[in-house]
Design a protein around this motif. Structure first.
Motif, PDB file in Angstrom:
ATOM      1  N   LYS A   7       1.111  -1.399  -0.345  1.00  0.00           N
ATOM      2  CA  LYS A   7       0.280  -0.281   0.101  1.00  0.00           C
ATOM      3  C   LYS A   7       0.944   1.858   0.065  1.00  0.00           C
ATOM      4  CE  LYS A   7      -4.202  -2.401   2.452  1.00  0.00           C
ATOM      5  NZ  LYS A   7      -5.095  -1.265   3.183  1.00  0.00           N
ATOM      6  N   ALA A   8       0.704   2.285  -0.604  1.00  0.00           N
ATOM      7  CA  ALA A   8       1.005   4.038  -0.542  1.00  0.00           C
ATOM      8  C   ALA A   8       0.553   4.722   0.351  1.00  0.00           C
ATOM      9  CB  ALA A   8       1.185   4.254  -1.883  1.00  0.00           C
ATOM     10  N   TYR A   9       0.942   5.122   1.589  1.00  0.00           N
ATOM     11  CA  TYR A   9       0.245   6.202   2.433  1.00  0.00           C
ATOM     12  C   TYR A   9       0.759   7.558   1.642  1.00  0.00           C
ATOM     13  CZ  TYR A   9       0.356   9.530   6.173  1.00  0.00           C
ATOM     14  OH  TYR A   9      -0.704  10.142   7.103  1.00  0.00           O
ATOM     15  N   ASP A  10       0.050   8.552   1.617  1.00  0.00           N
ATOM     16  CA  ASP A  10      -0.190   9.534   1.265  1.00  0.00           C
ATOM     17  C   ASP A  10       0.311  10.057   2.339  1.00  0.00           C
ATOM     18  OD1 ASP A  10      -0.562  12.307  -0.127  1.00  0.00           O
ATOM     19  OD2 ASP A  10      -1.710  11.837  -1.680  1.00  0.00           O
ATOM     20  N   ASN A  11       1.164  11.005   2.562  1.00  0.00           N
ATOM     21  CA  ASN A  11       1.913  12.039   3.537  1.00  0.00           C
ATOM     22  C   ASN A  11       1.016  13.230   3.614  1.00  0.00           C
ATOM     23  OD1 ASN A  11       3.412  10.655   5.094  1.00  0.00           O
ATOM     24  ND2 ASN A  11       4.845  11.181   2.566  1.00  0.00           N
ATOM     25  N   PHE A  12       0.830  14.211   2.012  1.00  0.00           N
ATOM     26  CA  PHE A  12      -0.482  15.194   2.253  1.00  0.00           C
ATOM     27  C   PHE A  12      -1.841  14.792   2.002  1.00  0.00           C
ATOM     28  CE2 PHE A  12      -2.421  18.358  -0.619  1.00  0.00           C
ATOM     29  CZ  PHE A  12      -2.649  19.153  -0.036  1.00  0.00           C
ATOM     30  N   GLU A  13      -2.531  13.871   1.699  1.00  0.00           N
ATOM     31  CA  GLU A  13      -3.499  13.507   2.371  1.00  0.00           C
ATOM     32  C   GLU A  13      -3.956  12.992   3.127  1.00  0.00           C
ATOM     33  OE1 GLU A  13      -6.361  14.037  -0.327  1.00  0.00           O
ATOM     34  OE2 GLU A  13      -5.171  14.888  -2.033  1.00  0.00           O
ATOM     35  N   ASP A  14      -2.777  12.495   3.846  1.00  0.00           N
ATOM     36  CA  ASP A  14      -3.125  11.451   5.024  1.00  0.00           C
ATOM     37  C   ASP A  14      -3.983  10.152   4.537  1.00  0.00           C
ATOM     38  OD1 ASP A  14      -2.926  10.423   7.598  1.00  0.00           O
ATOM     39  OD2 ASP A  14      -4.187  11.495   8.522  1.00  0.00           O
ATOM     40  N   GLN A  15      -4.018   9.279   3.252  1.00  0.00           N
ATOM     41  CA  GLN A  15      -4.373   8.227   2.961  1.00  0.00           C
ATOM     42  C   GLN A  15      -3.941   7.495   2.761  1.00  0.00           C
ATOM     43  OE1 GLN A  15      -8.105   8.484   2.588  1.00  0.00           O
ATOM     44  NE2 GLN A  15      -8.334  10.180   4.171  1.00  0.00           N
ATOM     45  N   THR A  16      -4.026   6.251   2.708  1.00  0.00           N
ATOM     46  CA  THR A  16      -3.860   5.293   2.117  1.00  0.00           C
ATOM     47  C   THR A  16      -3.915   3.882   0.723  1.00  0.00           C
ATOM     48  OG1 THR A  16      -2.665   4.546   4.259  1.00  0.00           O
ATOM     49  CG2 THR A  16      -2.846   2.443   3.220  1.00  0.00           C
ATOM     50  N   TYR A  17      -3.098   3.655   0.357  1.00  0.00           N
ATOM     51  CA  TYR A  17      -4.218   3.681  -1.230  1.00  0.00           C
ATOM     52  C   TYR A  17      -3.269   2.361  -1.472  1.00  0.00           C
ATOM     53  CZ  TYR A  17      -5.577   8.283  -1.532  1.00  0.00           C
ATOM     54  OH  TYR A  17      -6.224   9.041  -1.204  1.00  0.00           O
ATOM     55  N   GLU A  18      -3.465   1.511  -2.114  1.00  0.00           N
ATOM     56  CA  GLU A  18      -3.672   0.516  -2.869  1.00  0.00           C
ATOM     57  C   GLU A  18      -2.673   0.688  -3.950  1.00  0.00           C
ATOM     58  OE1 GLU A  18      -4.995  -3.716  -5.901  1.00  0.00           O
ATOM     59  OE2 GLU A  18      -6.914  -2.378  -4.453  1.00  0.00           O
ATOM     60  N   VAL A  19      -1.066   0.394  -3.713  1.00  0.00           N
ATOM     61  CA  VAL A  19      -0.471  -0.415  -5.148  1.00  0.00           C
ATOM     62  C   VAL A  19      -0.796  -0.897  -5.956  1.00  0.00           C
ATOM     63  CG1 VAL A  19       2.217  -0.376  -5.958  1.00  0.00           C
ATOM     64  CG2 VAL A  19       1.494   1.327  -3.828  1.00  0.00           C
ATOM     65  N   ILE A  20      -0.948  -0.976  -7.245  1.00  0.00           N
ATOM     66  CA  ILE A  20      -0.783  -1.350  -8.238  1.00  0.00           C
ATOM     67  C   ILE A  20       0.274  -1.451  -9.610  1.00  0.00           C
ATOM     68  CG2 ILE A  20      -3.346  -1.208  -8.766  1.00  0.00           C
ATOM     69  CD1 ILE A  20      -2.883   0.686 -10.881  1.00  0.00           C
ATOM     70  N   GLU A  21       1.022  -0.945  -8.980  1.00  0.00           N
ATOM     71  CA  GLU A  21       2.344  -0.844  -9.754  1.00  0.00           C
ATOM     72  C   GLU A  21       3.820  -0.382  -9.447  1.00  0.00           C
ATOM     73  OE1 GLU A  21       4.208   0.015 -14.588  1.00  0.00           O
ATOM     74  OE2 GLU A  21       1.862   0.000 -14.190  1.00  0.00           O
ATOM     75  N   ILE A  22       5.041  -0.169  -9.575  1.00  0.00           N
ATOM     76  CA  ILE A  22       5.761   0.184  -8.645  1.00  0.00           C
ATOM     77  C   ILE A  22       6.769   0.399 -10.341  1.00  0.00           C
ATOM     78  CG2 ILE A  22       7.909   1.025  -7.093  1.00  0.00           C
ATOM     79  CD1 ILE A  22       5.983  -0.983  -4.913  1.00  0.00           C
ATOM     80  N   SER A  23       7.484   1.648 -10.481  1.00  0.00           N
ATOM     81  CA  SER A  23       8.386   1.917 -11.491  1.00  0.00           C
ATOM     82  C   SER A  23       9.507   2.611 -10.831  1.00  0.00           C
ATOM     83  CB  SER A  23       7.659   2.770 -13.285  1.00  0.00           C
ATOM     84  OG  SER A  23       9.812   2.767 -13.748  1.00  0.00           O
TER      85      SER A  23
END
Length: 113
Positions: A7-23
């Motif tokens: 998962k990725a935690y967005d510091n600005f939004e204070d939200q966590t999202y599912e990661v679908i790809e990392i480049s």
């Protein structure tokens, strides 16, 4: 072979999202958010959170930084480099750490995400 999840935690939004790809070539993280929309972040804009490989007793996946609760007791999931394992860090006494498996076995469940 087990699928690696993040998962990725967005510091600005204070939200966590599912990661679908990392480049790694582009230093980008691609996530799903808000009903399946896709978003792109620079590495510097998010914290990558690995899946622990474990589920709580409600069958919810546990990721690093998740909050586990049982009653009014809370632990934050963290990786213990010295012991090479995921642990729960007590929110009121950070020196108290318990192996993640022990917390799951005693009924702690994920309360965020």
């Amino acid at each position: 072979m087990k699928k690696v999840k993040f998962k990725a935690y967005d510091n600005f939004e204070d939200q966590t999202y599912e990661v679908i790809e990392i480049s790694f070539e582009k230093n980008k993280v691609f996530t799903l958010f808000r009903g399946g929309l896709r978003n792109v972040y620079d590495f510097d804009d998010v914290v990558i959170l690995p899946h622990t490989g474990l589920l709580d007793n409600n069958r919810k996946e546990i990721y690093e930084r998740d909050r586990l609760e049982k009653g009014d007791i809370g632990y934050i999931v963290s990786y213990d480099d010295f012991n090479a394992q995921f642990v729960g860090v007590n929110q009121e006494n950070e020196s108290e750490r318990k192996p993640l498996r022990e917390l799951i076995d005693t009924g702690f469940v994920v309360k965020n995400t």
